[in-house]
Enzyme design. Structure first.
Site, PDB file in Angstrom:
ATOM      1  N   VAL A 183      62.094 -16.724 -45.268  1.00  0.00           N
ATOM      2  CA  VAL A 183      62.027 -18.114 -44.812  1.00  0.00           C
ATOM      3  C   VAL A 183      63.207 -18.948 -45.316  1.00  0.00           C
ATOM      4  O   VAL A 183      63.343 -20.110 -44.935  1.00  0.00           O
ATOM      5  CB  VAL A 183      60.707 -18.805 -45.225  1.00  0.00           C
ATOM      6  CG1 VAL A 183      59.519 -18.109 -44.616  1.00  0.00           C
ATOM      7  CG2 VAL A 183      60.580 -18.896 -46.748  1.00  0.00           C
ATOM      8  N   LYS A 184      64.066 -18.361 -46.164  1.00  0.00           N
ATOM      9  CA  LYS A 184      65.198 -19.112 -46.717  1.00  0.00           C
ATOM     10  C   LYS A 184      66.363 -19.152 -45.723  1.00  0.00           C
ATOM     11  O   LYS A 184      66.276 -18.653 -44.604  1.00  0.00           O
ATOM     12  CB  LYS A 184      65.627 -18.510 -48.057  1.00  0.00           C
ATOM     13  CG  LYS A 184      64.532 -18.487 -49.117  1.00  0.00           C
ATOM     14  CD  LYS A 184      63.976 -19.863 -49.411  1.00  0.00           C
ATOM     15  CE  LYS A 184      63.181 -19.939 -50.705  1.00  0.00           C
ATOM     16  NZ  LYS A 184      62.045 -19.008 -50.798  1.00  0.00           N
ATOM     17  N   HIS A 185      67.489 -19.733 -46.161  1.00  0.00           N
ATOM     18  CA  HIS A 185      68.600 -19.969 -45.243  1.00  0.00           C
ATOM     19  C   HIS A 185      69.214 -18.688 -44.700  1.00  0.00           C
ATOM     20  O   HIS A 185      69.607 -18.613 -43.533  1.00  0.00           O
ATOM     21  CB  HIS A 185      69.674 -20.806 -45.938  1.00  0.00           C
ATOM     22  CG  HIS A 185      69.213 -22.182 -46.266  1.00  0.00           C
ATOM     23  ND1 HIS A 185      68.534 -22.481 -47.422  1.00  0.00           N
ATOM     24  CD2 HIS A 185      69.294 -23.346 -45.582  1.00  0.00           C
ATOM     25  CE1 HIS A 185      68.224 -23.764 -47.435  1.00  0.00           C
ATOM     26  NE2 HIS A 185      68.667 -24.306 -46.333  1.00  0.00           N
TER      27      HIS A 185
END
Length: 385
Positions: A183-185
């Site tokens: 879910v991170k960049h």
């Protein structure tokens, strides 16, 4: 409203990413090979740091940073309660004591004034968390670190690509952690990294992630031959694989585009919600540029006829995958068993009761964004005429 469920966050994988991983699977190294070094260099170059050390996940990276900082039994480390548990757990792994400082009610980040109130002769470090991607007030935090001789370890799990006064987060403090959860960049599946400009920390981190073992002749006490290695302290198997690193190296080439899309979604959300009295849009300090990992909408509960739980449940029924970030760490059962008290951090506890995270990730289409906006308006009620 929607036929399919829209999650709050999701990885963005394309054919180039898949090809990068397939190349590793067809090659000679699956773990601890050249792809690790390549990925570390790409992250270090991106944030402007001298060194980067990749780990199996962000929690392991934070643990490594606490080890490198020399945190041990009797040491206190100050962090925020509005974060994932790993920001505090990493201190406990080293036998240290977690001290929570309250948050600034405007930025939702750790409050420098409350940090100073919590500093004692046992304080060893500060772990500020860049919540949602907005950098904490680093000038004030660094001033406190200098005054009291403290180590600053930034938990920038949310903040890859963010800037503070024009400089990228990642080379501003003693050490900085980034996470590569899906879910991170950018993602490596699971993964994390520590960036630093300190060679001593770098050397400790390299050894810590691999059982405390070294093959460097300059560090070894003896040498039986070219096969020889030494375990010099109790480290961990926290190594990242070449498979993960290859994915990360491919992903980082698209990072700026991912962040730009997040900012486009932010602008649409803000425009839609800014004049609705039932909610409050996120605030950003004028000298920071958030990378917007999360879009946290604050509910003005005194102007709503429904509770936060009802808002959450109704949006879920509409296939809008909202979430809540975060349950204050000091209120979690394990921390309660350690003696932390509810009611001790009023700003954090109040914020927790009022916030909800809306979907935000680069693959969202304009229709997805519109669906979220319309669903929120439907659930909280129309703007008063």
């Amino acid at each position: 409203m929607r036929d399919t469920y829209l999650p709050y966050g999701k990885q963005c994988i394309d054919e180039n990413d898949i090809a990068a991983v397939v190349d590793i699977l067809r090659g000679d190294y699956l773990t601890t090979g050249p792809s690790i070094v390549n990925f570390e260099k790409s992250v270090a170059n991106y944030v402007g740091a001298k060194y980067a050390v990749a780990f199996s996940n962000g929690t392991a990276a934070l643990h490594g940073a606490c080890y490198a900082a020399g945190i041990t039994e009797g040491d206190e480390v100050i962090t925020t309660p509005i974060t994932f548990a790993a920001s505090a757990n990493c201190v406990l792994y080293q036998g240290g004591t977690v001290v929570f400082a309250d948050i600034d009610s405007q930025t939702y980040n750790i409050c420098p004034t409350d940090i100073e109130k919590k500093i004692t002769s046992n304080t060893k470090a500060i772990i500020p968390v860049h919540f949602t991607g907005q950098p904490a007030q680093l000038d004030e935090i660094h001033a406190l670190a200098k005054k009291y001789n403290l180590v600053v370890i930034e938990d920038a799990a949310h903040a890859l690509g963010a800037t503070y006064k024009g400089e990228k987060v990642g080379a501003l403090s003693d050490m900085t952690m980034f996470s590569f959860h899906p879910v991170k960049h950018i993602t490596t599946g699971e993964g994390g990294i520590i960036t630093t400009n300190n060679k001593e920390y770098y050397d400790k981190l390299i050894q810590f992630r691999s059982h405390g073992i070294t093959r460097d002749p300059a560090l070894m006490k003896g040498n039986h031959g070219p096969w020889y290695y030494e375990m010099q302290f109790l480290g961990y198997n926290y190594r990242m694989t070449d498979i993960q690193a290859a994915l990360g190296s491919s992903q980082i080439t698209k990072l700026d585009g991912f962040i730009n899309r997040r900012k486009e979604i932010l602008a649409e959300y803000n425009e839609a919600f800014v004049h609705i009295p039932q909610v409050q849009i996120p605030y950003q300090l004028p000298y920071t540029d958030s990378s917007w990992h999360l879009y946290v909408l604050k509910l003005n509960l005194d102007q709503l006829t429904v509770s936060r739980k009802e808002v959450f449940e109704e949006l879920q029924k509409l296939n809008i995958g909202v979430n809540v970030h975060y349950i204050p760490v000091h209120t979690l059962p394990y921390y309660q068993q350690l003696g932390y008290k509810k009611g001790s951090l009023q700003n954090a506890e109040k914020l927790y009761e009022e916030i909800i995270s809306l979907p935000m990730f680069p693959l969202m289409q304009d229709q997805d964004v519109n669906d979220v906006i319309e669903a929120v308006k439907l659930v909280i009620g129309k703007v008063k005429k």
